[in-house]
Design a protein around this motif. Structure first.
Motif, PDB file in Angstrom:
ATOM      1  N   LYS A   1     -54.952  -6.644  55.638  1.00  0.00           N
ATOM      2  CA  LYS A   1     -54.782  -7.775  56.563  1.00  0.00           C
ATOM      3  C   LYS A   1     -55.737  -8.895  56.152  1.00  0.00           C
ATOM      4  O   LYS A   1     -56.836  -8.641  55.680  1.00  0.00           O
ATOM      5  CB  LYS A   1     -54.983  -7.357  58.013  1.00  0.00           C
ATOM      6  N   GLY A   2     -55.276 -10.099  56.298  1.00  0.00           N
ATOM      7  CA  GLY A   2     -56.083 -11.242  55.916  1.00  0.00           C
ATOM      8  C   GLY A   2     -55.849 -11.695  54.486  1.00  0.00           C
ATOM      9  O   GLY A   2     -56.429 -12.675  54.050  1.00  0.00           O
ATOM     10  N   ILE A   3     -54.991 -11.004  53.755  1.00  0.00           N
ATOM     11  CA  ILE A   3     -54.725 -11.377  52.367  1.00  0.00           C
ATOM     12  C   ILE A   3     -53.863 -12.645  52.297  1.00  0.00           C
ATOM     13  O   ILE A   3     -54.174 -13.575  51.576  1.00  0.00           O
ATOM     14  CB  ILE A   3     -54.038 -10.226  51.595  1.00  0.00           C
TER      15      ILE A   3
ATOM     16  N   HIS B   1     -52.936 -14.573  55.058  1.00  0.00           N
ATOM     17  CA  HIS B   1     -53.355 -15.534  56.062  1.00  0.00           C
ATOM     18  C   HIS B   1     -54.821 -15.289  56.381  1.00  0.00           C
ATOM     19  O   HIS B   1     -55.279 -14.159  56.371  1.00  0.00           O
ATOM     20  CB  HIS B   1     -52.537 -15.375  57.351  1.00  0.00           C
ATOM     21  N   GLU B   2     -55.539 -16.340  56.695  1.00  0.00           N
ATOM     22  CA  GLU B   2     -56.949 -16.182  57.036  1.00  0.00           C
ATOM     23  C   GLU B   2     -57.070 -15.491  58.386  1.00  0.00           C
ATOM     24  O   GLU B   2     -56.290 -15.736  59.297  1.00  0.00           O
ATOM     25  CB  GLU B   2     -57.631 -17.535  57.089  1.00  0.00           C
ATOM     26  N   LEU B   3     -58.061 -14.627  58.497  1.00  0.00           N
ATOM     27  CA  LEU B   3     -58.326 -13.955  59.762  1.00  0.00           C
ATOM     28  C   LEU B   3     -59.063 -14.911  60.693  1.00  0.00           C
ATOM     29  O   LEU B   3     -59.756 -15.819  60.241  1.00  0.00           O
ATOM     30  CB  LEU B   3     -59.171 -12.707  59.516  1.00  0.00           C
TER      31      LEU B   3
ATOM     32  N   GLU C   1     -61.811 -16.617  63.057  1.00  0.00           N
ATOM     33  CA  GLU C   1     -63.262 -16.660  62.958  1.00  0.00           C
ATOM     34  C   GLU C   1     -63.883 -15.600  63.868  1.00  0.00           C
ATOM     35  O   GLU C   1     -63.472 -15.432  65.021  1.00  0.00           O
ATOM     36  CB  GLU C   1     -63.766 -18.047  63.364  1.00  0.00           C
TER      37      GLU C   1
ATOM     38  N   TYR D   1     -63.628 -12.392  63.557  1.00  0.00           N
ATOM     39  CA  TYR D   1     -62.871 -11.142  63.565  1.00  0.00           C
ATOM     40  C   TYR D   1     -63.570 -10.096  62.706  1.00  0.00           C
ATOM     41  O   TYR D   1     -63.986 -10.377  61.591  1.00  0.00           O
ATOM     42  CB  TYR D   1     -61.458 -11.380  63.035  1.00  0.00           C
TER      43      TYR D   1
END
Length: 52
Positions: free
Chosen positions: A29-31, A33-35, A37, A39
């Motif tokens: 996850k986060g690859i 789309h950015e996670l 702030e 998180y």
């Protein structure tokens, strides 16, 4: 996934993830789309582990 086409470190981690029932998103996850702030992926990682 073809483990023979992966570096040994990646193949080992993927095999372990499959054995534990992880999904791709659990570790990646986060690859795309950015996670958000602040998180912390460790908070919802399977088995309470810091995935990835």
């Amino acid at each position: 996934m073809d483990f023979d086409k992966q570096e040994s470190r990646s193949a080992d981690r993927h095999e372990e993830a499959i054995e534990k029932g992880y999904t791709c998103i659990d570790c990646h996850k986060g690859i795309a789309h950015e996670l958000p702030e602040g998180y912390d992926p460790g908070e919802d990682a399977p088995d309470g582990e810091n995935a990835g």
